[in-house]
Write an enzyme that holds these catalytic residues in place. Structure first.
Site, PDB file in Angstrom:
ATOM      1  N   ASN A 208      23.627  14.754 -64.490  1.00 53.47           N
ATOM      2  CA  ASN A 208      23.358  13.444 -65.081  1.00 53.47           C
ATOM      3  C   ASN A 208      22.567  13.599 -66.377  1.00 53.47           C
ATOM      4  OD1 ASN A 208      20.425  13.370 -64.443  1.00 53.47           O
ATOM      5  ND2 ASN A 208      21.207  13.427 -62.348  1.00 53.47           N
ATOM      6  N   ASP A 306      17.691  14.055 -49.350  1.00 54.74           N
ATOM      7  CA  ASP A 306      16.802  13.181 -50.128  1.00 54.74           C
ATOM      8  C   ASP A 306      15.415  13.824 -50.119  1.00 54.74           C
ATOM      9  OD1 ASP A 306      14.994  11.145 -50.970  1.00 54.74           O
ATOM     10  OD2 ASP A 306      16.586   9.672 -50.591  1.00 54.74           O
ATOM     11  N   PHE A 325      10.200   7.358 -57.960  1.00 55.93           N
ATOM     12  CA  PHE A 325      10.703   6.539 -59.060  1.00 55.93           C
ATOM     13  C   PHE A 325      11.901   5.769 -58.536  1.00 55.93           C
ATOM     14  CE2 PHE A 325       9.006   7.089 -63.376  1.00 55.93           C
ATOM     15  CZ  PHE A 325       7.955   7.941 -63.087  1.00 55.93           C
TER      16      PHE A 325
HETATM   17  N1  CTP Z   1      15.410  11.217 -54.908  1.00 62.69           N
HETATM   18  C1  CTP Z   1      15.264  12.398 -54.213  1.00 62.69           C
HETATM   19  N2  CTP Z   1      16.348  13.001 -53.661  1.00 62.69           N
HETATM   20  C2  CTP Z   1      17.565  12.457 -53.779  1.00 62.69           C
HETATM   21  C3  CTP Z   1      17.738  11.244 -54.491  1.00 62.69           C
HETATM   22  C4  CTP Z   1      16.640  10.651 -55.050  1.00 62.69           C
HETATM   23  O1  CTP Z   1      14.132  12.901 -54.109  1.00 62.69           O
HETATM   24  N3  CTP Z   1      18.605  13.068 -53.220  1.00 62.69           N
HETATM   25  C5  CTP Z   1      14.216  10.559 -55.436  1.00 62.69           C
HETATM   26  C6  CTP Z   1      14.124  10.444 -56.944  1.00 62.69           C
HETATM   27  O2  CTP Z   1      13.405  11.549 -57.492  1.00 62.69           O
HETATM   28  C7  CTP Z   1      13.331   9.153 -57.125  1.00 62.69           C
HETATM   29  C8  CTP Z   1      13.739   8.325 -55.913  1.00 62.69           C
HETATM   30  O3  CTP Z   1      14.238   9.238 -54.957  1.00 62.69           O
HETATM   31  O4  CTP Z   1      11.949   9.368 -57.029  1.00 62.69           O
HETATM   32  C9  CTP Z   1      14.758   7.263 -56.160  1.00 62.69           C
HETATM   33  O5  CTP Z   1      15.869   7.777 -56.851  1.00 62.69           O
HETATM   34  P1  CTP Z   1      17.043   6.798 -57.300  1.00 62.69           P
HETATM   35  O6  CTP Z   1      18.097   7.610 -57.992  1.00 62.69           O
HETATM   36  O7  CTP Z   1      16.475   5.597 -57.976  1.00 62.69           O
HETATM   37  O8  CTP Z   1      17.562   6.277 -55.920  1.00 62.69           O
HETATM   38  P2  CTP Z   1      18.620   6.796 -54.910  1.00 62.69           P
HETATM   39  O9  CTP Z   1      17.910   7.314 -53.710  1.00 62.69           O
HETATM   40  O10 CTP Z   1      19.563   7.729 -55.565  1.00 62.69           O
HETATM   41  O11 CTP Z   1      19.333   5.436 -54.489  1.00 62.69           O
HETATM   42  P3  CTP Z   1      20.460   4.601 -55.309  1.00 62.69           P
HETATM   43  O12 CTP Z   1      21.265   5.591 -56.101  1.00 62.69           O
HETATM   44  O13 CTP Z   1      21.224   3.945 -54.230  1.00 62.69           O
HETATM   45  O14 CTP Z   1      19.722   3.617 -56.177  1.00 62.69           O
END
Ligand code: CTP
Length: 400
Positions: A208, A306, A325
């Site tokens: 990304n 996650d 975040f």
């Molecule tokens: N994050 C993480 N591990 C993942 C995905 C996300 O640790 N596999 C963490 C990011 O570092 C951030 C938070 O979770 O602090 C939220 O990330 P975001 O991309 O906003 O959310 P998602 O969990 O990906 O949910 P969505 O895409 O449905 O908004």
């Protein structure tokens, strides 16, 4: 002093060569120097020797557009704990006293919100001149610390006050100025930053737009507050901030492993834009345009771990303060609150990524904790990082 950084402005005087010795002495004390070499300064020392000793790019001209794209002069003046002018020539002090901003050095001095220390060096008559006395007085009244020069034989053959103070004395003055309260000293913080890369085959991957800038700025700001910081970083084009331990990773799974290996920690800040999915299978060989059946290869995805949720739910070694975040494009607060619940973190910084936030230099966030929320208006990523480090420091000060 590890993790501290000064902005060193090198003025144009014969004592400029001693600034090289100062950079070395400070570096031995764990203090990094980012340098602005004025045009006159460059007549006495070369940018190459300054950058070789400081280990950083040297800034010279206000109108260098490449530098502006990388780091604006405002940011340059604020991304340090202290601004040091050494040698401070009569001319540089006069211009600074008047608030002129005709070059990068004076612009940085006018734009900075960090303390300034000036180390004068000039001919004795220039130092004693009524105009210089007036300028020194004005600078001191404006809050600038102006050191007293040493007395002795000068390069110009005269004798009296005006010599650059001994390097050790300057280093001591800098160290004293930097030794503000180290509110997170003794605390360990883990920060994730940047994107992850999820391989499809040996040459292709899913990733990304994340530049890592916000995460790097947060790691730097926490280190400035005295924390020991481990920065677990996906592939980005940024140098590690001074005093921060960087662990390089590629995939989400590597990032989780890197974070777990760095535990225990008091603070975890999950800034990385972790890829939600990875290709279900990563081929050992480069995929061909068409597979054996003559078809375009399918892209099957599987969910990544996650990292934030895993850390938030740890029974053993859960960091005391877990911050996530939330990158959202609409209904920012509602989605961020839901995310806070779902992930189990303590605070969440929500940002609207529908504009130019990802990869850009600025950010605008909503800090959500418990019932309340604070809106932080659009500002440079370094400024927001300092604000967060401040909130984290206050949290630990309250908890004590
Ligand atoms: N994050 C993480 N591990 C993942 C995905 C996300 O640790 N596999 C963490 C990011 O570092 C951030 C938070 O979770 O602090 C939220 O990330 P975001 O991309 O906003 O959310 P998602 O969990 O990906 O949910 P969505 O895409 O449905 O908004």
């Amino acid at each position: 002093m590890d993790g501290k950084r000064i902005l060193l402005i090198i003025g144009g005087g014969i004592a400029a060569y001693k600034s090289l010795e100062l950079i070395r002495t400070l570096s031995k004390r764990g203090i990094a120097s980012r340098c602005i070499l004025t045009r006159a300064g460059a007549e006495f020392v070369t940018p190459l020797s300054v950058s070789a000793l400081s280990g950083e790019k040297v800034f010279g001209d206000l109108f260098d557009l490449t530098d502006e794209a990388e780091m604006g002069h405002i940011e340059l003046s604020r991304s340090s704990d202290l601004v040091v002018v050494c040698p401070a020539t009569a001319d540089l002090m006069a211009r600074a006293a008047q608030g002129l901003a005709g070059d990068l050095a004076t612009t940085a001095l006018l734009a900075t919100d960090t303390p300034v220390l000036m180390v004068p060096a000039m001919n004795v008559r220039m130092w004693d001149h009524a105009a210089t006395r007036r300028n020194v007085e004005r600078l001191r009244a404006d809050g600038v610390t102006v050191m007293e020069p040493d007395e002795g034989a000068m390069a110009c053959g005269e004798f009296g006050p005006g010599r650059l103070p001994e390097i050790d004395r300057i280093a001591e003055a800098i160290t004293t100025q930097l030794a503000r309260s180290q509110r997170l000293s003794g605390r360990h913080a883990i920060v994730t930053a940047g994107p992850t890369r999820e391989p499809l085959d040996p040459v292709r991957y899913l990733s990304n737009q994340s530049s890592g800038r916000q995460g790097y700025a947060i790691a730097e700001a926490l280190a400035r507050e005295g924390a020991q910081v481990t920065l677990v970083s996906g592939p980005v084009m940024l140098p590690a901030p001074p005093g921060v331990t960087r662990v390089d990773v590629e995939t989400a799974r590597d990032m989780l492993a890197g974070v777990e290996a760095a535990l225990p920690a008091d603070i975890f800040v999950s800034v990385a834009a972790v890829a939600d999915w990875r290709p279900a299978r990563s081929a050992d060989r480069k995929l061909k345009l068409k597979d054996e059946a003559g078809e375009t290869p399918p892209l099957n995805l599987t969910e990544n771990p996650d990292i934030l949720a895993t850390l938030s739910r740890k029974r053993k070694h859960r960091p005391e303060l877990v911050i996530g975040f939330a990158a959202e494009t609409h209904d920012v607060e509602a989605h961020a609150r839901a995310k806070l619940e779902r992930k189990g973190c303590d605070w969440i910084l929500a940002n609207d990524v529908s504009g130019d936030v990802m990869g850009g230099g600025e950010n605008e966030v909503l800090l959500i904790r418990g019932e309340g929320s604070d809106h932080w208006p659009r500002a440079g990523k370094a400024e927001l990082a300092r604000k967060l480090a401040d909130e984290v420091s206050e949290h630990f000060a309250r908890a004590q």
